[in-house]
Design a protein around this motif. Structure first.
Motif, PDB file in Angstrom:
ATOM      1  N   ALA A  76       0.824  -1.213   0.000  1.00 27.97           N
ATOM      2  CA  ALA A  76       0.000   0.000   0.000  1.00 27.97           C
ATOM      3  C   ALA A  76       0.859   1.266   0.000  1.00 27.97           C
ATOM      4  O   ALA A  76       0.330   2.371   0.148  1.00 27.97           O
ATOM      5  CB  ALA A  76      -0.930   0.006   1.217  1.00 27.97           C
ATOM      6  N   GLY A  77       2.171   1.096  -0.155  1.00 24.03           N
ATOM      7  CA  GLY A  77       3.066   2.257  -0.196  1.00 24.03           C
ATOM      8  C   GLY A  77       3.253   2.956   1.131  1.00 24.03           C
ATOM      9  O   GLY A  77       3.561   4.144   1.178  1.00 24.03           O
ATOM     10  N   ILE A  78       3.089   2.219   2.241  1.00 24.40           N
ATOM     11  CA  ILE A  78       3.174   2.822   3.573  1.00 24.40           C
ATOM     12  C   ILE A  78       4.594   2.728   4.122  1.00 24.40           C
ATOM     13  O   ILE A  78       5.198   1.650   4.136  1.00 24.40           O
ATOM     14  CB  ILE A  78       2.200   2.122   4.550  1.00 24.40           C
ATOM     15  CG1 ILE A  78       0.766   2.208   4.032  1.00 24.40           C
ATOM     16  CG2 ILE A  78       2.316   2.720   5.946  1.00 24.40           C
ATOM     17  CD1 ILE A  78       0.217   3.604   3.936  1.00 24.40           C
ATOM     18  N   ASP A  79       5.120   3.831   4.595  1.00 22.70           N
ATOM     19  CA  ASP A  79       6.417   3.887   5.271  1.00 22.70           C
ATOM     20  C   ASP A  79       6.232   3.330   6.685  1.00 22.70           C
ATOM     21  O   ASP A  79       5.425   3.858   7.463  1.00 22.70           O
ATOM     22  CB  ASP A  79       6.901   5.336   5.329  1.00 22.70           C
ATOM     23  CG  ASP A  79       8.304   5.490   5.888  1.00 22.70           C
ATOM     24  OD1 ASP A  79       8.760   4.613   6.654  1.00 22.70           O
ATOM     25  OD2 ASP A  79       8.944   6.511   5.583  1.00 22.70           O
ATOM     26  N   PRO A  80       6.950   2.284   7.078  1.00 25.56           N
ATOM     27  CA  PRO A  80       6.784   1.690   8.411  1.00 25.56           C
ATOM     28  C   PRO A  80       7.120   2.635   9.558  1.00 25.56           C
ATOM     29  O   PRO A  80       6.741   2.371  10.703  1.00 25.56           O
ATOM     30  CB  PRO A  80       7.755   0.499   8.391  1.00 25.56           C
ATOM     31  CG  PRO A  80       7.982   0.211   6.940  1.00 25.56           C
ATOM     32  CD  PRO A  80       7.905   1.541   6.253  1.00 25.56           C
ATOM     33  N   PRO A 132       0.983   4.383  15.030  1.00 20.29           N
ATOM     34  CA  PRO A 132       2.159   3.990  14.242  1.00 20.29           C
ATOM     35  C   PRO A 132       1.792   2.958  13.181  1.00 20.29           C
ATOM     36  O   PRO A 132       0.935   2.099  13.407  1.00 20.29           O
ATOM     37  CB  PRO A 132       3.092   3.380  15.297  1.00 20.29           C
ATOM     38  CG  PRO A 132       2.630   3.935  16.608  1.00 20.29           C
ATOM     39  CD  PRO A 132       1.152   4.109  16.472  1.00 20.29           C
ATOM     40  N   ALA A 133       2.422   3.045  12.027  1.00 20.69           N
ATOM     41  CA  ALA A 133       2.176   2.063  10.977  1.00 20.69           C
ATOM     42  C   ALA A 133       2.649   0.674  11.410  1.00 20.69           C
ATOM     43  O   ALA A 133       2.083  -0.336  10.998  1.00 20.69           O
ATOM     44  CB  ALA A 133       2.868   2.485   9.689  1.00 20.69           C
ATOM     45  N   LEU A 134       3.685   0.623  12.223  1.00 20.28           N
ATOM     46  CA  LEU A 134       4.115  -0.611  12.879  1.00 20.28           C
ATOM     47  C   LEU A 134       3.902  -0.383  14.368  1.00 20.28           C
ATOM     48  O   LEU A 134       4.676   0.307  15.023  1.00 20.28           O
ATOM     49  CB  LEU A 134       5.575  -0.930  12.574  1.00 20.28           C
ATOM     50  CG  LEU A 134       6.184  -2.151  13.287  1.00 20.28           C
ATOM     51  CD1 LEU A 134       5.331  -3.387  13.083  1.00 20.28           C
ATOM     52  CD2 LEU A 134       7.609  -2.389  12.841  1.00 20.28           C
ATOM     53  N   ALA A 135       2.826  -0.929  14.889  1.00 23.08           N
ATOM     54  CA  ALA A 135       2.362  -0.592  16.228  1.00 23.08           C
ATOM     55  C   ALA A 135       2.371  -1.802  17.158  1.00 23.08           C
ATOM     56  O   ALA A 135       2.358  -2.950  16.717  1.00 23.08           O
ATOM     57  CB  ALA A 135       0.939  -0.027  16.158  1.00 23.08           C
ATOM     58  N   ALA A 136       2.385  -1.507  18.446  1.00 28.58           N
ATOM     59  CA  ALA A 136       2.187  -2.526  19.470  1.00 28.58           C
ATOM     60  C   ALA A 136       0.692  -2.719  19.685  1.00 28.58           C
ATOM     61  O   ALA A 136      -0.091  -1.776  19.526  1.00 28.58           O
ATOM     62  CB  ALA A 136       2.857  -2.106  20.774  1.00 28.58           C
ATOM     63  N   HIS A 137       0.297  -3.914  20.043  1.00 25.30           N
ATOM     64  CA  HIS A 137      -1.106  -4.175  20.376  1.00 25.30           C
ATOM     65  C   HIS A 137      -1.610  -3.150  21.386  1.00 25.30           C
ATOM     66  O   HIS A 137      -2.717  -2.622  21.282  1.00 25.30           O
ATOM     67  CB  HIS A 137      -1.216  -5.600  20.928  1.00 25.30           C
ATOM     68  CG  HIS A 137      -2.600  -6.044  21.243  1.00 25.30           C
ATOM     69  ND1 HIS A 137      -2.863  -7.212  21.945  1.00 25.30           N
ATOM     70  CD2 HIS A 137      -3.824  -5.508  20.960  1.00 25.30           C
ATOM     71  CE1 HIS A 137      -4.166  -7.363  22.073  1.00 25.30           C
ATOM     72  NE2 HIS A 137      -4.777  -6.341  21.487  1.00 25.30           N
ATOM     73  N   GLY A 138      -0.767  -2.838  22.366  1.00 31.65           N
ATOM     74  CA  GLY A 138      -1.147  -1.906  23.424  1.00 31.65           C
ATOM     75  C   GLY A 138      -1.336  -0.474  22.967  1.00 31.65           C
ATOM     76  O   GLY A 138      -1.874   0.346  23.724  1.00 31.65           O
TER      77      GLY A 138
END
Length: 241
Positions: A177-181, A205-211
């Motif tokens: 999807a062209g997303i920057d992590p 965040p695009a790379l996130a914690a469950h919390g």
């Protein structure tokens, strides 16, 4: 006993259509920030015989979103000292708990990663597609859930092979999807039991914690502390500076 080829460290060649997209983008002066797909063990390896488990069930047709904008990282609260050859059995156990005791229609995570860095397909529907999972209450739409097999609370050792695999999987999945992590994305909550009332648009965040989206300490302090490093690694795998 099932014999597996484990500790996968390589990644598969990019598919032909990805190369074609890259050529087309280059002609227009656009650098495509995508990453090659890592090796993903299909669910047939752990769901032996289709769904061969006394408490498992044949999942219904999957639901899909239009794209995946973010990835949520989880841990499974299971032991860390397993032999990687036992990962399929552990996943079957997790799936049985979710489809049995919790009465879910399928395992909730889209992917699972063991301590050797082997990536497994979780929820049915196709790893290349934006399958709607059941991993982060309120934010299952337009996201993917990656579960690290183990318990990674404060002080726990997190295997480098595991974090490298999560970064590679994130780079590929968000790259579609062209997303920057390293960036943040806007997601709308669908359930008021999350950290955000239903209908609220949150920047996560695009790379996130469950919390980050639900009231939990998952994926554990040790694994969460490594998310910034994984974001940078994923961005580099996408060819970003």
């Amino acid at each position: 006993m099932l014999v597996l080829v484990l500790c996968v460290t390589g990644i598969e060649d990019a598919v032909a259509d990805k190369s074609a997209r890259g050529v087309a983008a280059a002609r227009h002066g656009v650098v495509p920030h995508t990453a090659v797909r890592p090796h993903i063990v299909p669910r047939s390896v752990w769901a032996v015989g289709g769904e061969a488990n006394s408490t498992a069930r044949t999942p219904p047709p999957p639901h899909y979103d239009d794209k995946v904008l973010a990835v949520f990282v989880h841990h499974t609260d299971s032991p860390n000292d397993y032999d990687c050859a036992d990962a399929p059995r552990i996943i079957r156990y997790l799936a049985a708990g979710q489809t049995g005791a919790r009465d879910w229609d399928d395992i909730g995570y889209n992917f699972l990663v063991d301590r050797c860095g082997t990536i497994y397909e979780g929820r049915a529907g196709g790893v290349d597609r934006p399958v709607t999972g059941a991993h982060t209450l309120g934010f299952n739409h337009r996201t993917a859930g990656i579960a690290a097999l183990g318990t990674f609370t404060a002080g726990a050792a997190v295997p480098r092979a595991m974090t490298d695999a999560i970064a590679a999987l994130t780079a590929w999945k968000l790259g579609l999807a062209g997303i920057d992590p390293r960036t943040t994305v806007r997601l709308t909550s669908s359930n008021s039991l999350s950290r955000y009332t239903a209908g609220t648009t949150a920047e996560l965040p695009a790379l996130a914690a469950h919390g980050d989206a639900y009231m939990t300490t998952c994926p554990g302090a040790a694994l969460k502390a490594l998310l910034p490093e994984m974001r940078e690694r994923a961005a580099r795998l996408q060819g970003r500076k």
